[in-house]
Design a protein around this motif. Structure first.
Motif, PDB file in Angstrom:
ATOM      1  N   PRO A 100       0.713  -1.392  -0.044  1.00  0.00           N
ATOM      2  CA  PRO A 100      -0.007  -0.066  -0.121  1.00  0.00           C
ATOM      3  C   PRO A 100       0.895   1.363   0.078  1.00  0.00           C
ATOM      4  N   PHE A 101       0.265   2.422  -0.663  1.00  0.00           N
ATOM      5  CA  PHE A 101       1.128   3.714  -0.789  1.00  0.00           C
ATOM      6  C   PHE A 101       0.186   4.635  -0.514  1.00  0.00           C
ATOM      7  N   LEU A 102       0.821   5.740  -0.129  1.00  0.00           N
ATOM      8  CA  LEU A 102       0.125   7.040   0.320  1.00  0.00           C
ATOM      9  C   LEU A 102       0.011   7.929  -1.195  1.00  0.00           C
ATOM     10  N   LEU A 103      -1.198   8.397  -1.482  1.00  0.00           N
ATOM     11  CA  LEU A 103      -1.710   9.218  -2.442  1.00  0.00           C
ATOM     12  C   LEU A 103      -1.877  10.527  -2.083  1.00  0.00           C
ATOM     13  N   VAL A 104      -1.397  11.316  -2.768  1.00  0.00           N
ATOM     14  CA  VAL A 104      -1.666  13.031  -2.632  1.00  0.00           C
ATOM     15  C   VAL A 104      -2.011  13.761  -3.660  1.00  0.00           C
ATOM     16  N   ASN A 105      -2.875  14.496  -4.038  1.00  0.00           N
ATOM     17  CA  ASN A 105      -3.118  15.291  -4.819  1.00  0.00           C
ATOM     18  C   ASN A 105      -2.315  16.456  -4.839  1.00  0.00           C
ATOM     19  N   GLY A 106      -1.601  16.933  -5.926  1.00  0.00           N
ATOM     20  CA  GLY A 106      -0.523  17.898  -5.722  1.00  0.00           C
ATOM     21  C   GLY A 106      -1.178  19.223  -5.914  1.00  0.00           C
ATOM     22  N   ASP A 107      -2.502  19.339  -6.074  1.00  0.00           N
ATOM     23  CA  ASP A 107      -3.134  20.689  -6.119  1.00  0.00           C
ATOM     24  C   ASP A 107      -4.014  20.925  -4.960  1.00  0.00           C
ATOM     25  N   VAL A 108      -3.397  20.196  -3.806  1.00  0.00           N
ATOM     26  CA  VAL A 108      -4.356  20.573  -2.493  1.00  0.00           C
ATOM     27  C   VAL A 108      -3.030  21.270  -1.654  1.00  0.00           C
ATOM     28  N   TRP A 109      -3.543  21.994  -0.444  1.00  0.00           N
ATOM     29  CA  TRP A 109      -2.572  22.183   0.372  1.00  0.00           C
ATOM     30  C   TRP A 109      -3.208  22.048   1.876  1.00  0.00           C
ATOM     31  N   THR A 110      -2.318  21.509   2.898  1.00  0.00           N
ATOM     32  CA  THR A 110      -2.932  21.050   3.763  1.00  0.00           C
ATOM     33  C   THR A 110      -1.646  20.871   4.989  1.00  0.00           C
ATOM     34  N   ASP A 111      -2.245  21.047   6.167  1.00  0.00           N
ATOM     35  CA  ASP A 111      -1.192  20.475   7.347  1.00  0.00           C
ATOM     36  C   ASP A 111      -1.614  19.056   7.970  1.00  0.00           C
ATOM     37  N   TYR A 112      -2.253  18.299   7.147  1.00  0.00           N
ATOM     38  CA  TYR A 112      -2.595  16.965   7.555  1.00  0.00           C
ATOM     39  C   TYR A 112      -1.143  16.127   8.098  1.00  0.00           C
ATOM     40  N   PRO A 113      -1.144  15.526   9.098  1.00  0.00           N
ATOM     41  CA  PRO A 113      -0.041  15.057   9.650  1.00  0.00           C
ATOM     42  C   PRO A 113       0.007  13.517   8.837  1.00  0.00           C
ATOM     43  N   PRO A 155     -26.055  15.075   1.891  1.00  0.00           N
ATOM     44  CA  PRO A 155     -24.623  15.862   1.777  1.00  0.00           C
ATOM     45  C   PRO A 155     -23.912  14.889   2.585  1.00  0.00           C
ATOM     46  N   GLY A 156     -22.573  14.664   2.304  1.00  0.00           N
ATOM     47  CA  GLY A 156     -21.492  14.039   2.757  1.00  0.00           C
ATOM     48  C   GLY A 156     -20.097  14.774   3.305  1.00  0.00           C
ATOM     49  N   LEU A 157     -19.190  14.405   2.978  1.00  0.00           N
ATOM     50  CA  LEU A 157     -17.675  15.029   3.346  1.00  0.00           C
ATOM     51  C   LEU A 157     -17.169  14.737   2.007  1.00  0.00           C
ATOM     52  N   THR A 158     -16.157  15.617   1.969  1.00  0.00           N
ATOM     53  CA  THR A 158     -15.266  15.927   0.599  1.00  0.00           C
ATOM     54  C   THR A 158     -13.990  15.218   0.645  1.00  0.00           C
ATOM     55  N   TYR A 159     -13.761  14.341  -0.382  1.00  0.00           N
ATOM     56  CA  TYR A 159     -12.476  13.717  -0.299  1.00  0.00           C
ATOM     57  C   TYR A 159     -11.198  14.592  -0.618  1.00  0.00           C
ATOM     58  N   SER A 160     -10.474  14.615   0.424  1.00  0.00           N
ATOM     59  CA  SER A 160      -9.353  15.617   0.461  1.00  0.00           C
ATOM     60  C   SER A 160      -8.346  15.528  -0.432  1.00  0.00           C
ATOM     61  N   GLY A 161      -8.269  14.338  -1.295  1.00  0.00           N
ATOM     62  CA  GLY A 161      -7.079  14.234  -2.314  1.00  0.00           C
ATOM     63  C   GLY A 161      -5.837  13.608  -1.528  1.00  0.00           C
ATOM     64  N   ILE A 162      -6.367  12.853  -0.534  1.00  0.00           N
ATOM     65  CA  ILE A 162      -5.138  12.128   0.348  1.00  0.00           C
ATOM     66  C   ILE A 162      -5.900  10.814   0.875  1.00  0.00           C
ATOM     67  N   ALA A 163      -5.052   9.608   0.530  1.00  0.00           N
ATOM     68  CA  ALA A 163      -5.526   8.424   0.761  1.00  0.00           C
ATOM     69  C   ALA A 163      -4.248   7.413   0.883  1.00  0.00           C
ATOM     70  N   VAL A 164      -4.687   6.279   1.447  1.00  0.00           N
ATOM     71  CA  VAL A 164      -3.628   5.018   1.421  1.00  0.00           C
ATOM     72  C   VAL A 164      -4.574   4.129   0.357  1.00  0.00           C
ATOM     73  N   LEU A 165      -3.695   3.716  -0.786  1.00  0.00           N
ATOM     74  CA  LEU A 165      -4.396   2.761  -1.497  1.00  0.00           C
ATOM     75  C   LEU A 165      -3.595   1.244  -1.691  1.00  0.00           C
ATOM     76  N   ASP A 166      -4.120   0.337  -1.965  1.00  0.00           N
ATOM     77  CA  ASP A 166      -3.578  -1.039  -1.999  1.00  0.00           C
ATOM     78  C   ASP A 166      -3.490  -1.279  -3.562  1.00  0.00           C
ATOM     79  N   PRO A 167      -2.173  -1.417  -3.999  1.00  0.00           N
ATOM     80  CA  PRO A 167      -2.410  -1.576  -5.859  1.00  0.00           C
ATOM     81  C   PRO A 167      -3.349  -2.689  -6.237  1.00  0.00           C
ATOM     82  N   ALA A 168      -3.766  -3.780  -5.283  1.00  0.00           N
ATOM     83  CA  ALA A 168      -5.013  -4.498  -5.779  1.00  0.00           C
ATOM     84  C   ALA A 168      -6.293  -3.880  -5.976  1.00  0.00           C
ATOM     85  N   LEU A 169      -6.204  -2.739  -5.826  1.00  0.00           N
ATOM     86  CA  LEU A 169      -7.397  -1.834  -6.009  1.00  0.00           C
ATOM     87  C   LEU A 169      -7.547  -1.876  -7.708  1.00  0.00           C
TER      88      LEU A 169
END
Length: 222
Positions: A100-113, A155-169
């Motif tokens: 599994p790997f971390l995924l980050v959208n390059g066009d967001v700004w955040t202080d997420y740890p 209404p739900g919540l917005t996907y931040s563009g930050i995730a952990v994905l398994d290549p098996a997906l």
């Protein structure tokens, strides 16, 4: 754990700034947007990064180099044609390995740890969701008992563009352009997608006005 930064978008809503500069290299707070991610990932212990690119991608490679000056190693996945989010990730899988790997959208700004995501993955994906911004009031998904689900009629919540994905997906996905969201929704139907609600700083830097908002927030922190 490796990390991938998505940096292949054309940034059409930010023209004319992106006519000659790829959006990830637009400066904010004294450094390119993508450099904020790289420095935060390095501080969180992510030292092997993969970055995809398309529009003006050579500029991204020229600026970042091999990543050594940031304390990381960078591999680039160049896309000669638009592959959408899912297709771009699939193309980069040989660089990301089997874990599994971390995924980050390059066009967001955040202080997420980011260090908080260096833990075993339960299922095929773990999504970081945030409060809905004004430009996206309906959100994308909802959280139910620690699992992410389609939001339904409410209404739900917005996907931040930050995730952990398994290549098996991406098993069985053909080469070419496709979106990530349908894969996530299908996995949600099997209860294979976890999630969390992050309430810290986050901006989808999709317009000139939102780039200015990040500049303002950084100025307030200094």
């Amino acid at each position: 754990m490796r990390a991938m930064i998505l940096a292949a978008g054309k940034g059409e809503r930010m023209r004319p700034l992106t006519l000659h500069t790829p959006k990830p290299l637009l400066p904010v707070g004294g450094m390119p947007l993508i450099e904020h991610h790289i420095r935060a990932l390095a501080a969180a212990g992510f030292t092997e990064l993969v970055i995809n690119h398309a529009w003006l991608g050579q500029q991204i490679e020229d600026y970042l180099g091999d990543g050594a000056r940031f304390g990381v190693s960078i591999a680039f996945s160049a896309e000669g044609e638009p592959l959408e989010t899912g297709g771009g990730i699939r193309r980069a899988l040989p660089l990301l390995g089997e874990a599994p790997f971390l995924l980050v959208n390059g066009d967001v700004w955040t202080d997420y740890p980011f260090a908080d995501l260096r833990r075993p993955l339960d299922g095929l994906a773990h999504l970081v969701l945030v409060d809905n911004p004004a430009h996206h009031p309906a959100g994308d998904f909802r959280l139910q008992g620690g699992r992410a689900e389609p939001r339904g009629a409410q209404p739900g919540l917005t996907y931040s563009g930050i995730a952990v994905l398994d290549p098996a997906l991406f098993a069985g996905c053909p080469a070419g352009a496709f979106k990530l969201a349908p894969l996530l929704v299908e996995a949600m139907g099997r209860g294979a997608v976890g999630g969390e609600h992050y309430r810290g700083q986050w901006v989808d830097v999709g317009t000139v006005e939102r780039l200015a908002e990040v500049e303002r927030r950084l100025a307030e922190r200094r």
